[in-house]
Design a protein around this motif. Structure first.
Motif, short mmCIF file in Angstrom:
data_model
loop_
_atom_site.label_atom_id
_atom_site.label_comp_id
_atom_site.label_asym_id
_atom_site.label_seq_id
_atom_site.Cartn_x
_atom_site.Cartn_y
_atom_site.Cartn_z
N ALA A 272 0.87 -1.18 0.00
CA ALA A 272 0.00 0.00 0.00
C ALA A 272 0.90 1.23 0.00
O ALA A 272 1.50 1.57 1.02
N GLY A 273 1.01 1.89 -1.15
CA GLY A 273 1.88 3.05 -1.25
C GLY A 273 3.32 2.68 -0.96
O GLY A 273 3.90 1.81 -1.61
N ARG A 274 3.91 3.29 0.07
CA ARG A 274 5.29 3.03 0.44
C ARG A 274 5.39 2.09 1.63
O ARG A 274 6.40 2.08 2.36
N ALA A 275 4.33 1.30 1.82
CA ALA A 275 4.29 0.35 2.94
C ALA A 275 4.08 -1.07 2.42
O ALA A 275 3.39 -1.29 1.42
N VAL A 276 4.67 -2.04 3.12
CA VAL A 276 4.55 -3.46 2.76
C VAL A 276 4.25 -4.25 4.03
O VAL A 276 4.85 -3.99 5.08
N GLU A 299 9.70 -14.53 2.82
CA GLU A 299 9.24 -13.25 2.25
C GLU A 299 10.28 -12.17 2.47
O GLU A 299 10.60 -11.39 1.56
N ALA A 300 10.79 -12.07 3.69
CA ALA A 300 11.77 -11.04 4.00
C ALA A 300 13.02 -11.19 3.14
O ALA A 300 13.59 -10.20 2.67
N ALA A 301 13.45 -12.44 2.93
CA ALA A 301 14.64 -12.68 2.11
C ALA A 301 14.43 -12.20 0.67
O ALA A 301 15.36 -11.70 0.03
N GLU A 302 13.20 -12.35 0.16
CA GLU A 302 12.91 -11.90 -1.19
C GLU A 302 12.68 -10.40 -1.26
O GLU A 302 13.01 -9.74 -2.25
N LEU A 303 12.14 -9.83 -0.18
CA LEU A 303 11.81 -8.41 -0.17
C LEU A 303 13.04 -7.52 0.02
O LEU A 303 13.12 -6.42 -0.53
N ALA A 304 14.00 -7.97 0.81
CA ALA A 304 15.15 -7.12 1.17
C ALA A 304 15.87 -6.53 -0.04
O ALA A 304 16.14 -5.32 -0.07
N PRO A 305 16.23 -7.32 -1.07
CA PRO A 305 16.93 -6.71 -2.21
C PRO A 305 16.04 -5.73 -2.98
O PRO A 305 16.56 -4.77 -3.57
N ILE A 306 14.74 -5.94 -3.00
CA ILE A 306 13.84 -4.99 -3.65
C ILE A 306 13.86 -3.66 -2.90
O ILE A 306 13.90 -2.58 -3.50
N ILE A 307 13.84 -3.74 -1.56
CA ILE A 307 13.91 -2.52 -0.75
C ILE A 307 15.22 -1.78 -1.02
O ILE A 307 15.24 -0.55 -1.20
N CYS A 308 16.33 -2.51 -1.06
CA CYS A 308 17.63 -1.86 -1.29
C CYS A 308 17.68 -1.16 -2.64
O CYS A 308 18.20 -0.03 -2.75
N ASP A 309 17.11 -1.80 -3.65
CA ASP A 309 17.10 -1.17 -4.98
C ASP A 309 16.18 0.04 -5.00
O ASP A 309 16.48 1.05 -5.65
N ALA A 310 15.05 -0.03 -4.29
CA ALA A 310 14.14 1.12 -4.22
C ALA A 310 14.84 2.29 -3.55
O ALA A 310 14.72 3.45 -4.00
N LEU A 311 15.57 2.03 -2.48
CA LEU A 311 16.29 3.11 -1.79
C LEU A 311 17.40 3.69 -2.65
O LEU A 311 17.77 4.86 -2.50
N ALA A 312 17.92 2.88 -3.58
CA ALA A 312 18.96 3.36 -4.50
C ALA A 312 18.38 4.11 -5.68
O ALA A 312 19.14 4.55 -6.56
N GLY A 313 17.07 4.26 -5.72
CA GLY A 313 16.42 5.01 -6.78
C GLY A 313 16.07 4.20 -8.01
O GLY A 313 15.67 4.77 -9.04
N LYS A 314 16.21 2.90 -7.95
CA LYS A 314 15.88 2.06 -9.10
C LYS A 314 14.37 1.81 -9.15
O LYS A 314 13.73 1.73 -8.11
N VAL A 316 11.18 -0.21 -9.07
CA VAL A 316 10.91 -1.55 -8.55
C VAL A 316 9.41 -1.89 -8.59
O VAL A 316 9.01 -2.90 -8.03
N GLY A 317 8.62 -1.06 -9.23
CA GLY A 317 7.18 -1.26 -9.25
C GLY A 317 6.78 -2.64 -9.75
O GLY A 317 5.99 -3.35 -9.11
N GLN A 318 7.31 -3.03 -10.90
CA GLN A 318 6.96 -4.33 -11.47
C GLN A 318 7.48 -5.47 -10.61
O GLN A 318 6.78 -6.47 -10.42
N ARG A 319 8.68 -5.32 -10.07
CA ARG A 319 9.23 -6.37 -9.22
C ARG A 319 8.41 -6.52 -7.94
O ARG A 319 8.18 -7.63 -7.47
N LEU A 320 7.96 -5.40 -7.40
CA LEU A 320 7.17 -5.44 -6.18
C LEU A 320 5.82 -6.10 -6.44
O LEU A 320 5.31 -6.87 -5.62
N HIS A 321 5.24 -5.80 -7.60
CA HIS A 321 3.96 -6.42 -7.97
C HIS A 321 4.14 -7.94 -8.13
O HIS A 321 3.31 -8.73 -7.65
N ALA A 322 5.24 -8.35 -8.79
CA ALA A 322 5.50 -9.78 -8.98
C ALA A 322 5.78 -10.45 -7.64
O ALA A 322 5.34 -11.58 -7.38
#
Length: 380
Positions: A272-276, A299-314, A316-322
């Motif tokens: 939801a927005g910027r929350a998971v 879940e956390a193991a899969e989510l952590a690299p997505i969070i890191c990429d989001a913080l790096a400005g990459k 991640v919308g499609q990856r987060l949806h998947a």
């Protein structure tokens, strides 16, 4: 200001925090409890979760502290009707680890403290969330005189606050729930009888009794009962175990008693927005089968690299949806597995009990089928 605020300092929130801290992310964990619950709840750690926990350098300490369950047997009427080995389920962790949740949380918290001694804030309950599309502001109050109120602005928010998630409510995320006609009482006692390092399922006409080893030579006994009940005393639980299995745990050695009626709750979405939402906040699974905590770690193991990429400005919308779709599918599979486990443990009249025992014996006797069931049981 933090990069990520994690609401909930249980096993899943602590594990995600350790993953992120290792990658240099500024994390604040808000936990409303001032101290951990001392009584063991979740005890089973499956091979995929141990591999994930190894990423934060805690798996070895957990294995040293726990009991390696390398197989199990099914018993009915004092006769063994089936057996299962976990030898083929994993090269690194060919077992299910039995470890009380309080020890699991202690080791994870120790690792978080090594990475950032100020990351975990206890005695703090979140009351408000504001997401302006770029930052998330969290307002929290002290839960009692020993806690601390705070206001934190972060780039991302993760709700890991359990099955009765306040985060889910504050974010306005609906959830669907199921209840079941299954009710259980359980307790921990000093070990008794044989098979002290095996899981034993007693498939009896009155309903299943499950027995699992714990560290220190103890065992957990879980007894299915016909209707919801208050927590029994140790003498009554020992009597129920003896009536169905022939073993009588010593009530004087009891260290934990509990009763529960399983349910399942799955959030309609986890983002939801910027929350998971992760862990039980996103999906509560029946504890029969011991999958819930493990599911949260994966879940956390899969989510952590997505969070890191989001913080790096990459992007991640499609990856987060998947990610959300995959984890929802995994939760549905875990819920189905737990429902099968509960169904197999329900009371049966003697003719039908004999048929069920025959089916268990037949599957157990086919090596390929036995390996397949073992992999499914260990969340492979």
């Amino acid at each position: 200001m933090a990069d990520v605020v994690i609401v909930g300092g249980g096993p899943v929130g602590l594990y995600l925090a350790a993953l992120l801290l290792q990658d240099g992310v500024a994390v604040q964990i808000l936990e409303q409890r001032l101290r951990r619950e001392p009584h063991s709840r979740a005890i089973g750690i499956h091979p995929p979760a141990l591999a994930a926990l190894d990423r934060v350098a805690v798996a070895s300490a957990m294995v040293d502290a726990g009991v390696q369950i390398r197989g199990g047997i099914a018993v009915s009427g004092t006769k063994t009707v089936g057996s299962m080995s976990f030898a083929s389920v994993s090269e690194c962790f060919p077992f299910v680890l039995s470890l009380p949740q309080v020890t699991t949380e202690t080791l994870l918290e120790r690792r978080v403290h090594e990475l950032d001694g100020a990351a975990l804030v206890r005695g703090t309950r979140v009351t408000e969330i504001a997401d302006d599309g770029g930052l998330v502001t969290v307002v929290a109050e002290a839960t009692n005189a020993g806690g601390a109120g705070t206001r934190i602005t972060s780039r991302l928010l993760v709700g890991a606050d359990g099955s009765r998630s306040l985060m889910r409510s504050l974010l306005g995320i609906p959830a669907t729930s199921r209840t079941y006609p299954d009710h259980y009482v359980m307790g921990d006692f000093e070990g008794t009888g044989e098979n002290l390092n095996e899981a034993v399922l007693y498939l009896e006409a009155e309903g299943i009794v499950e027995s699992f080893p714990l560290p220190g030579g103890r065992r957990r006994w879980v007894v299915r009962i016909p209707r919801p009940a208050a927590v029994p005393d140790a003498i009554e639980l020992a009597r129920m175990v003896h009536q169905r299995t022939g073993f009588r745990p010593d009530p004087a050695t009891n260290s934990m008693l509990s009763s529960f009626s399983p349910r399942s709750t799955v959030a309609c979405r986890s983002v939801a927005g910027r929350a998971v939402l992760i862990g039980d906040a996103a999906h509560e699974i029946s504890p029969i089968g011991g999958q819930g905590m493990n599911l949260g770690w994966l879940e956390a193991a899969e989510l952590a690299p997505i969070i890191c990429d989001a913080l790096a400005g990459k992007p991640v919308g499609q990856r987060l949806h998947a990610y959300s779709a995959r984890r929802r599918k995994a939760a549905s599979l875990a819920r189905w597995q737990s429902e099968v486990n509960m169904m197999l443990g329900r009371p049966l009249a003697p003719p039908f009990l004999a048929l069920r025992n025959h089916a268990v014996s037949a599957v157990s006797g086919i090596p390929a089928a036995n390996r397949l069931v073992a992999r499914r049981f260990t969340m492979q």
